[in-house]
Design an enzyme around this catalytic site. Structure first.
Site, PDB file in Angstrom:
ATOM      1  N   GLY A  12      28.857 -11.394 -12.218  1.00 53.99           N
ATOM      2  CA  GLY A  12      29.355 -10.209 -13.056  1.00 53.99           C
ATOM      3  C   GLY A  12      29.095  -8.874 -12.257  1.00 53.99           C
ATOM      4  N   SER A  13      29.184  -8.984 -10.993  1.00 53.28           N
ATOM      5  CA  SER A  13      28.936  -7.486 -10.377  1.00 53.28           C
ATOM      6  C   SER A  13      30.287  -6.746 -10.628  1.00 53.28           C
ATOM      7  CB  SER A  13      28.859  -7.578  -8.913  1.00 53.28           C
ATOM      8  OG  SER A  13      29.808  -8.020  -8.227  1.00 53.28           O
ATOM      9  N   MET A  90      36.813 -17.961 -13.614  1.00 52.68           N
ATOM     10  CA  MET A  90      37.270 -18.975 -12.724  1.00 52.68           C
ATOM     11  C   MET A  90      38.158 -19.851 -13.759  1.00 52.68           C
ATOM     12  SD  MET A  90      37.025 -17.598  -9.921  1.00 52.68           S
ATOM     13  CE  MET A  90      36.062 -17.269  -8.499  1.00 52.68           C
ATOM     14  N   LEU A  93      44.938 -19.027 -16.894  1.00 51.41           N
ATOM     15  CA  LEU A  93      45.298 -18.798 -18.352  1.00 51.41           C
ATOM     16  C   LEU A  93      46.600 -19.279 -18.446  1.00 51.41           C
ATOM     17  CD1 LEU A  93      43.481 -15.322 -18.711  1.00 51.41           C
ATOM     18  CD2 LEU A  93      42.821 -17.490 -19.983  1.00 51.41           C
ATOM     19  N   ASN A 107      43.337  -8.639 -13.001  1.00 53.81           N
ATOM     20  CA  ASN A 107      42.547  -9.585 -12.352  1.00 53.81           C
ATOM     21  C   ASN A 107      42.199  -8.902 -11.077  1.00 53.81           C
ATOM     22  OD1 ASN A 107      40.914 -11.877 -11.604  1.00 53.81           O
ATOM     23  ND2 ASN A 107      42.572 -12.637 -10.425  1.00 53.81           N
ATOM     24  N   HIS A 109      40.963 -10.077  -7.115  1.00 52.96           N
ATOM     25  CA  HIS A 109      40.876 -11.148  -6.109  1.00 52.96           C
ATOM     26  C   HIS A 109      40.311 -10.832  -5.060  1.00 52.96           C
ATOM     27  CE1 HIS A 109      42.100 -15.193  -4.932  1.00 52.96           C
ATOM     28  NE2 HIS A 109      42.517 -14.820  -3.867  1.00 52.96           N
ATOM     29  N   ASP A 145      46.989 -16.333  -9.191  1.00 51.40           N
ATOM     30  CA  ASP A 145      47.001 -15.194  -8.411  1.00 51.40           C
ATOM     31  C   ASP A 145      48.290 -14.852  -7.727  1.00 51.40           C
ATOM     32  OD1 ASP A 145      44.049 -15.179  -8.709  1.00 51.40           O
ATOM     33  OD2 ASP A 145      43.716 -16.495  -7.022  1.00 51.40           O
ATOM     34  N   GLU A 174      35.790  -3.970  -3.995  1.00 55.25           N
ATOM     35  CA  GLU A 174      36.248  -4.686  -5.189  1.00 55.25           C
ATOM     36  C   GLU A 174      35.567  -3.578  -6.495  1.00 55.25           C
ATOM     37  OE1 GLU A 174      36.804  -9.191  -5.011  1.00 55.25           O
ATOM     38  OE2 GLU A 174      35.008  -8.431  -5.997  1.00 55.25           O
TER      39      GLU A 174
END
Ligand code: GAR
Length: 204
Positions: A12-13, A90, A93, A107, A109, A145, A174
């Protein structure tokens, strides 16, 4: 004020970076719900610590993807979610979830898509011998992705890198790029031209 649900499976960073950057005064959006599908996900701790409604919704035992996603959609709608950020979530959907939030699922990636989709992207990059890797913020579609790319940032791949050192370097970027892109998205700056999408005001 847009309401964002964050779905996570691990440390959860990225969730933390979103909380730190968005749940502040004068922000166009706030993280209003955190959901994790893994009991041990540290993302659950981070969400609770920030005082955000946080739920563990296990996928195990719910082998039917559609049922699982129906449950997620119900929860997100209960919390009046405007859009969704996947942050190390992970699971792929399906339309069941995506149709509830059309063009409203983002998202992050850890690769320069369309190279190295799927899991273990930094290891894939090392094996391929690329000299630049990075991260991508994209809209989520039903592929792995493959959704429209909104923002990217590159990082060098160094000779002595292993998957951990490269991942750490990518994650630092990120944590800057994801909140930046999410802010623009929340401000309604998503544009599209033909099949390509852009965030108005974003530059590398
Ligand atoms: C992040 O590096 C994210 O890019 C990656 O998982 C990590 C989660 O870290 N996501 C994927 O690989 C998705 N295909 P975090 O839990 O510390 O945010």
């Amino acid at each position: 004020m847009k309401r964002i649900a964050v779905l996570a499976s691990g440390n959860g960073s990225n969730l933390q970076a979103l909380i730190d950057n968005l749940n502040v005064p004068d922000s166009p959006a706030e993280i209003s719900l955190v959901v994790a599908n893994i009991a041990s996900a540290h993302a659950l701790v981070r969400g609770r610590k920030a005082g955000i409604p946080t739920f563990f919704v296990p996928h195990e035992g719910r082998e039917d993807r559609q049922n699982y996603e129906t449950l997620l959609v119900q929860l997100l709608q209960e919390y009046e979610t405007d859009f969704v950020c996947l942050a190390g979530f992970m699971r792929v959907l399906t339309y069941r979830f995506l149709n509830a939030f059309p063009y409203r699922v983002l998202n992050v990636h850890p690769a320069l898509l369309p190279s190295f989709p799927g899991t273990h992207a930094p290891s894939q990059a090392l094996r391929a011998g690329v000299k630049l890797s990075g991260c991508t913020i994209h809209l989520v579609d039903e592929g792995v992705d493959t959704g429209p790319i909104l923002a990217q940032a590159a990082v060098p791949v160094l000779e002595n890198d292993n998957a951990d050192t490269l991942s750490a370097r990518i994650q630092t970027v990120e944590h800057r790029l994801y909140p930046q892109a999410v802010r623009l998205f929340a401000e309604g700056r998503l544009r599209n031209k033909d099949k390509l999408f852009f965030l108005d005001g974003w530059s590398p």
